[in-house]
Design an enzyme around this catalytic site. Structure first.
Site, PDB file in Angstrom:
ATOM      1  N   LYS A  74       0.703  -1.110   0.006  1.00  0.00           N
ATOM      2  CA  LYS A  74      -0.008  -0.062  -0.113  1.00  0.00           C
ATOM      3  C   LYS A  74       0.849   1.360   0.004  1.00  0.00           C
ATOM      4  CE  LYS A  74      -0.366  -0.040   4.940  1.00  0.00           C
ATOM      5  NZ  LYS A  74      -1.412  -0.587   6.180  1.00  0.00           N
TER       6      LYS A  74
ATOM      7  N   TYR B  85      17.569  29.121  10.026  1.00  0.00           N
ATOM      8  CA  TYR B  85      16.248  30.018  10.385  1.00  0.00           C
ATOM      9  C   TYR B  85      16.267  29.747  11.946  1.00  0.00           C
ATOM     10  CZ  TYR B  85      14.761  30.060   5.448  1.00  0.00           C
ATOM     11  OH  TYR B  85      14.559  30.420   3.983  1.00  0.00           O
TER      12      TYR B  85
END
Ligand SMILES: *Cc1c(COP(=O)(O)O)cnc(C)c1O
Length: 371
Positions: A35, A256
């Site tokens: 899946k 950041y």
């Protein structure tokens, strides 16, 4: 030159992991769970490595079509069954077996016109409380299905909620055994964790197991047991390169938010992989990573296209050095170390499943075939 980042899928590792799982459940047939596009690896890429499975289990009808297009004529199981009556036509046409987990799916079967009766897997809810009939409603569902001309063989299945945890499968097994006692049909019970941890002490038949994560070389119960503990080899590796270097001083920050502050002079490698490639943004400073096959750590925040790593103690590393985000290096020579996807997942507060499923479409993938 394309941006230096590449994922690899190792076919030999898939074969090895499948063999490894089979040896822990020697009498069971194996559904290879593919899946989510084979847990992010790509159904077409993994197919060759999983050919020795007894069937393929998945969710999407389109994925089932892809497996048939690859030439697979053996069993395919839809793990959530069908979503609307029309889906049953494709099941008939492609000869798909499907889970039946609720009354609505029995209603759909009852109005389906087919010459070829369907093989179904009737699902019991043994405590997960997602899909499946309650133990008390199970027999009535079985009886109803059994009376339908659209239905051929009925197999019995359940999915354990804590096969990888402390509760284990005992309580769920007791319920399943009690309510299926005198029902005929093959049984399908175990995911990877149950196959590796509990299959040996199952006291009922388990004709089909349903391993997913272990096939791909990640441990179903990390950090309690590593993939290595289970004898599994990593299938997916993600490698990028150092594309820049910064020399910083004590007090300088990286990335950041200026979350990382150097406490000494450091050499920082800038790496061509970020969260837009599927690297987890939540991986904190200190997440393990390899440069030229030597382990070091990330520093500062993960950004969209880059991460930054500590190369202070790696004087030979330079622009162009290979960086292994998870799995094994592909260029660095022998003695080179890797990083397990489970270690990265643990650092980022998630599981190996999520990282492999989240590999971004922009990352090119190479298939490694070694015999
Ligand atoms: C995904 C899934 C599996 C495979 O689980 P793993 O933990 O990856 O081994 C097995 N059974 C069902 C019903 C599933 O949905």
């Amino acid at each position: 030159m394309p941006r230096p980042i590449q994922a690899t899928v190792d076919i030999q590792a898939l074969r090895h992991n499948l063999t490894q799982i089979k040896s822990s459940v020697p009498d069971a047939l194996v559904w290879a769970v593919v899946k989510a596009n084979a847990y992010g690896h790509g159904i077409e890429r993994v197919f060759e490595g999983l050919r020795a499975a007894d069937g393929f289990a998945l969710l999407d009808l389109s994925e089932a079509e892809r497996v048939r297009q690859l030439g697979w004529r053996g069993p395919i199981l839809l793990l959530e069954g069908v979503f609307e009556t029309r889906d049953l036509e494709l099941c008939s046409r492609l000869n798909l077996w499907h889970v039946v987990h609720c009354e609505a799916q029995i209603d759909m079967l009852a109005v389906h016109k087919t010459h070829q009766p369907h093989r179904v897997f009737l699902k019991m809810n043994t405590g997960m409380n997602r899909l499946g009939f309650s133990p008390q409603a199970f027999r009535a569902a079985w009886t109803r299905l059994n009376a339908l001309p659209q239905v051929d063989e009925i197999s019995l299945m359940t999915h354990f909620s804590d096969a990888d945890g402390d509760k284990g499968i005992q309580a769920a097994m007791a319920v399943f055994a009690q309510y299926t006692q005198d029902l005929s049909g093959e049984r399908s019970l175990c995911n990877s964790a149950a196959s590796l941890r509990h299959a040996k002490d199952l006291n009922v038949r388990a004709d089909w197991v349903r391993p997913g994560i272990a096939l791909y070389g990640s441990s179903p119960d990390d950090p309690q047991h590593s993939a290595q503990h289970w004898g599994l080899k990593p299938v997916m590796s993600l490698n990028a390169a150092v594309i820049g270097i910064q020399h910083i001083q004590a007090g300088d920050t990286v990335g950041y938010g200026a979350t990382f502050v150097a406490d000494r002079a450091m050499r920082i490698g800038v790496v061509s992989c970020g969260y837009a490639d599927g690297y987890p943004r939540h991986a904190p400073t200190g997440t393990p990573v390899c440069v030229d096959g030597i382990r070091t750590r990330t520093v500062g925040r993960v950004s969209m296209d880059m991460i930054t790593v500590d190369m202070t103690d790696l004087p030979h590393a330079n622009v162009g050095s290979e960086v292994t985000l998870w799995g094994l290096p592909q260029k660095s020579t022998h003695g080179a170390q890797g990083v397990s996807i489970d270690e990265v997942a643990l650092a980022a507060g998630t599981v190996g499943y999520e990282l492999m499923c989240a590999l971004a479409p922009r990352v090119p993938v190479a298939v490694l075939e070694s015999f």
